[in-house]
Write a protein that holds these residues in place. Structure first.
Motif, PDB file in Angstrom:
ATOM      1  N   LEU A  81      -8.323   3.983  20.500  1.00 16.67           N
ATOM      2  CA  LEU A  81      -7.353   2.911  20.229  1.00 16.67           C
ATOM      3  C   LEU A  81      -7.649   2.214  18.909  1.00 16.67           C
ATOM      4  CD1 LEU A  81      -6.935   1.389  23.791  1.00 16.67           C
ATOM      5  CD2 LEU A  81      -5.273   2.740  22.515  1.00 16.67           C
ATOM      6  N   THR A  82      -8.916   2.078  18.579  1.00 19.94           N
ATOM      7  CA  THR A  82      -9.287   1.466  17.298  1.00 19.94           C
ATOM      8  C   THR A  82      -8.796   2.331  16.146  1.00 19.94           C
ATOM      9  OG1 THR A  82     -11.228   0.428  18.299  1.00 19.94           O
ATOM     10  CG2 THR A  82     -11.244   0.650  15.912  1.00 19.94           C
ATOM     11  N   GLU A  83      -8.964   3.652  16.276  1.00 19.71           N
ATOM     12  CA  GLU A  83      -8.467   4.571  15.242  1.00 19.71           C
ATOM     13  C   GLU A  83      -6.950   4.501  15.134  1.00 19.71           C
ATOM     14  OE1 GLU A  83     -10.035   8.458  16.102  1.00 19.71           O
ATOM     15  OE2 GLU A  83     -12.102   7.793  15.848  1.00 19.71           O
ATOM     16  N   LEU A  84      -6.270   4.465  16.297  1.00 17.11           N
ATOM     17  CA  LEU A  84      -4.808   4.356  16.276  1.00 17.11           C
ATOM     18  C   LEU A  84      -4.374   3.040  15.623  1.00 17.11           C
ATOM     19  CD1 LEU A  84      -3.790   5.705  19.788  1.00 17.11           C
ATOM     20  CD2 LEU A  84      -3.290   6.745  17.581  1.00 17.11           C
ATOM     21  N   HIS A  85      -5.080   1.968  15.923  1.00 18.42           N
ATOM     22  CA  HIS A  85      -4.746   0.666  15.339  1.00 18.42           C
ATOM     23  C   HIS A  85      -4.925   0.704  13.823  1.00 18.42           C
ATOM     24  CE1 HIS A  85      -5.533  -3.544  14.155  1.00 18.42           C
ATOM     25  NE2 HIS A  85      -4.528  -3.773  14.960  1.00 18.42           N
ATOM     26  N   ALA A  89      -2.044   0.220  11.095  1.00 20.85           N
ATOM     27  CA  ALA A  89      -2.131  -0.791  10.029  1.00 20.85           C
ATOM     28  C   ALA A  89      -1.867  -0.142   8.670  1.00 20.85           C
ATOM     29  CB  ALA A  89      -3.507  -1.466  10.054  1.00 20.85           C
ATOM     30  N   GLU A  90      -2.417   1.055   8.449  1.00 20.66           N
ATOM     31  CA  GLU A  90      -2.167   1.762   7.191  1.00 20.66           C
ATOM     32  C   GLU A  90      -0.683   2.090   7.053  1.00 20.66           C
ATOM     33  OE1 GLU A  90      -4.677   5.199   6.880  1.00 20.66           O
ATOM     34  OE2 GLU A  90      -6.513   4.016   7.086  1.00 20.66           O
ATOM     35  N   ASN A  91      -0.081   2.583   8.136  1.00 23.21           N
ATOM     36  CA  ASN A  91       1.355   2.899   8.107  1.00 23.21           C
ATOM     37  C   ASN A  91       2.177   1.643   7.836  1.00 23.21           C
ATOM     38  OD1 ASN A  91       0.927   5.597   8.593  1.00 23.21           O
ATOM     39  ND2 ASN A  91       1.273   5.468  10.792  1.00 23.21           N
ATOM     40  N   ALA A  93       1.235  -1.016   6.197  1.00 20.12           N
ATOM     41  CA  ALA A  93       1.080  -1.391   4.784  1.00 20.12           C
ATOM     42  C   ALA A  93       1.928  -0.491   3.895  1.00 20.12           C
ATOM     43  CB  ALA A  93      -0.404  -1.312   4.386  1.00 20.12           C
ATOM     44  N   ALA A  94       1.924   0.820   4.199  1.00 19.85           N
ATOM     45  CA  ALA A  94       2.731   1.747   3.398  1.00 19.85           C
ATOM     46  C   ALA A  94       4.211   1.431   3.542  1.00 19.85           C
ATOM     47  CB  ALA A  94       2.437   3.186   3.825  1.00 19.85           C
ATOM     48  N   LEU A  95       4.650   1.157   4.769  1.00 19.27           N
ATOM     49  CA  LEU A  95       6.057   0.821   4.989  1.00 19.27           C
ATOM     50  C   LEU A  95       6.412  -0.496   4.317  1.00 19.27           C
ATOM     51  CD1 LEU A  95       6.534   1.881   8.713  1.00 19.27           C
ATOM     52  CD2 LEU A  95       7.486   2.992   6.696  1.00 19.27           C
ATOM     53  N   ALA A  96       5.512  -1.451   4.346  1.00 14.40           N
ATOM     54  CA  ALA A  96       5.784  -2.733   3.685  1.00 14.40           C
ATOM     55  C   ALA A  96       5.937  -2.521   2.183  1.00 14.40           C
ATOM     56  CB  ALA A  96       4.649  -3.722   3.984  1.00 14.40           C
ATOM     57  N   ALA A  97       5.121  -1.642   1.597  1.00 15.21           N
ATOM     58  CA  ALA A  97       5.247  -1.342   0.166  1.00 15.21           C
ATOM     59  C   ALA A  97       6.584  -0.676  -0.115  1.00 15.21           C
ATOM     60  CB  ALA A  97       4.087  -0.448  -0.277  1.00 15.21           C
ATOM     61  N   LYS A  98       6.985   0.264   0.765  1.00 10.27           N
ATOM     62  CA  LYS A  98       8.284   0.922   0.572  1.00 10.27           C
ATOM     63  C   LYS A  98       9.429  -0.073   0.702  1.00 10.27           C
ATOM     64  CE  LYS A  98       6.970   5.561   2.036  1.00 10.27           C
ATOM     65  NZ  LYS A  98       7.142   6.616   3.028  1.00 10.27           N
ATOM     66  N   VAL A  99       9.324  -0.964   1.691  1.00  9.75           N
ATOM     67  CA  VAL A  99      10.368  -1.979   1.873  1.00  9.75           C
ATOM     68  C   VAL A  99      10.439  -2.865   0.624  1.00  9.75           C
ATOM     69  CG1 VAL A  99      10.951  -4.077   3.167  1.00  9.75           C
ATOM     70  CG2 VAL A  99      10.344  -1.987   4.393  1.00  9.75           C
ATOM     71  N   GLY A 100       9.272  -3.233   0.098  1.00 10.04           N
ATOM     72  CA  GLY A 100       9.255  -4.045  -1.128  1.00 10.04           C
ATOM     73  C   GLY A 100       9.926  -3.322  -2.280  1.00 10.04           C
ATOM     74  N   ALA A 101       9.621  -2.029  -2.420  1.00 10.75           N
ATOM     75  CA  ALA A 101      10.232  -1.247  -3.503  1.00 10.75           C
ATOM     76  C   ALA A 101      11.738  -1.139  -3.295  1.00 10.75           C
ATOM     77  CB  ALA A 101       9.589   0.141  -3.551  1.00 10.75           C
ATOM     78  N   LEU A 102      12.163  -0.910  -2.046  1.00  9.21           N
ATOM     79  CA  LEU A 102      13.607  -0.814  -1.763  1.00  9.21           C
ATOM     80  C   LEU A 102      14.313  -2.145  -2.012  1.00  9.21           C
ATOM     81  CD1 LEU A 102      13.622   1.420   1.444  1.00  9.21           C
ATOM     82  CD2 LEU A 102      14.426   2.050  -0.837  1.00  9.21           C
ATOM     83  N   GLU A 103      13.660  -3.250  -1.651  1.00  5.01           N
ATOM     84  CA  GLU A 103      14.258  -4.560  -1.904  1.00  5.01           C
ATOM     85  C   GLU A 103      14.393  -4.808  -3.407  1.00  5.01           C
ATOM     86  OE1 GLU A 103      11.651  -7.176   0.293  1.00  5.01           O
ATOM     87  OE2 GLU A 103      12.845  -7.003   2.117  1.00  5.01           O
ATOM     88  N   ALA A 104      13.374  -4.373  -4.164  1.00  5.40           N
ATOM     89  CA  ALA A 104      13.448  -4.529  -5.625  1.00  5.40           C
ATOM     90  C   ALA A 104      14.590  -3.695  -6.180  1.00  5.40           C
ATOM     91  CB  ALA A 104      12.110  -4.128  -6.263  1.00  5.40           C
ATOM     92  N   ARG A 105      14.721  -2.452  -5.669  1.00  5.82           N
ATOM     93  CA  ARG A 105      15.829  -1.596  -6.137  1.00  5.82           C
ATOM     94  C   ARG A 105      17.174  -2.207  -5.754  1.00  5.82           C
ATOM     95  NH1 ARG A 105      14.803   4.348  -4.088  1.00  5.82           N
ATOM     96  NH2 ARG A 105      16.934   4.580  -4.831  1.00  5.82           N
ATOM     97  N   ALA A 106      17.222  -2.747  -4.536  1.00 11.13           N
ATOM     98  CA  ALA A 106      18.489  -3.368  -4.099  1.00 11.13           C
ATOM     99  C   ALA A 106      18.819  -4.571  -4.970  1.00 11.13           C
ATOM    100  CB  ALA A 106      18.384  -3.777  -2.628  1.00 11.13           C
ATOM    101  N   ALA A 107      17.811  -5.370  -5.299  1.00  9.89           N
ATOM    102  CA  ALA A 107      18.050  -6.535  -6.162  1.00  9.89           C
ATOM    103  C   ALA A 107      18.509  -6.076  -7.544  1.00  9.89           C
ATOM    104  CB  ALA A 107      16.766  -7.377  -6.261  1.00  9.89           C
TER     105      ALA A 107
END
Length: 132
Positions: A81-85, A89-91, A93-107
């Motif tokens: 469970l610790t490994e899955l957690h 968390a890594e996923n 962070a990666a998704l948050a970075a993608k969302v940030g990039a998409l929001e920047a592109r949308a803006a």
């Protein structure tokens, strides 16, 4: 006759003494057998108690082995469970970075669309002024 009577009396006394000695010997033999039987019963009881204690010890050892196995299983589950957690968390962070990039592109796209709309608006005004 007196000798015979004395001899008979001695013989009777001897026989009585022998009978008494035999009876006493039999009583002692019975007592010894009784003590032997009691000792055998005590030994059997002690052996039964020892067997019961050994059985309880074996059961306790088995319970301890089961508890140890359950503890090891729980530790394994915690590690998994610790490994899955960590992976989640890594996923995240990666998704948050993608969302940030998409929001920047949308803006940027919104800004470009507004610019285009302003240009179109300016062109339409120019056409309207030329048409007047």
């Amino acid at each position: 006759a007196e000798l015979e009577a004395a001899a008979a009396g001695h013989a009777a006394e001897l026989e009585a003494a022998q009978t008494a000695a035999a009876a006493e010997g039999e009583v002692r033999a019975r007592d010894a057998r009784s003590q032997e039987a009691a000792a055998g019963a005590s030994l059997a009881e002690a052996q039964a108690q020892r067997a019961a204690a050994e059985g309880e010890a074996a059961e306790a050892a088995q319970r301890a082995r089961r508890a140890e196995a359950e503890r090891d299983d729980a530790r394994g589950e915690v590690e998994a469970l610790t490994e899955l957690h960590a992976a989640a968390a890594e996923n995240h962070a990666a998704l948050a970075a993608k969302v940030g990039a998409l929001e920047a592109r949308a803006a940027a796209a919104d800004a470009a669309a507004e610019e285009e709309a302003a240009l179109v608006g300016g062109l339409e005004e120019s056409k309207a002024k030329e048409g007047e």
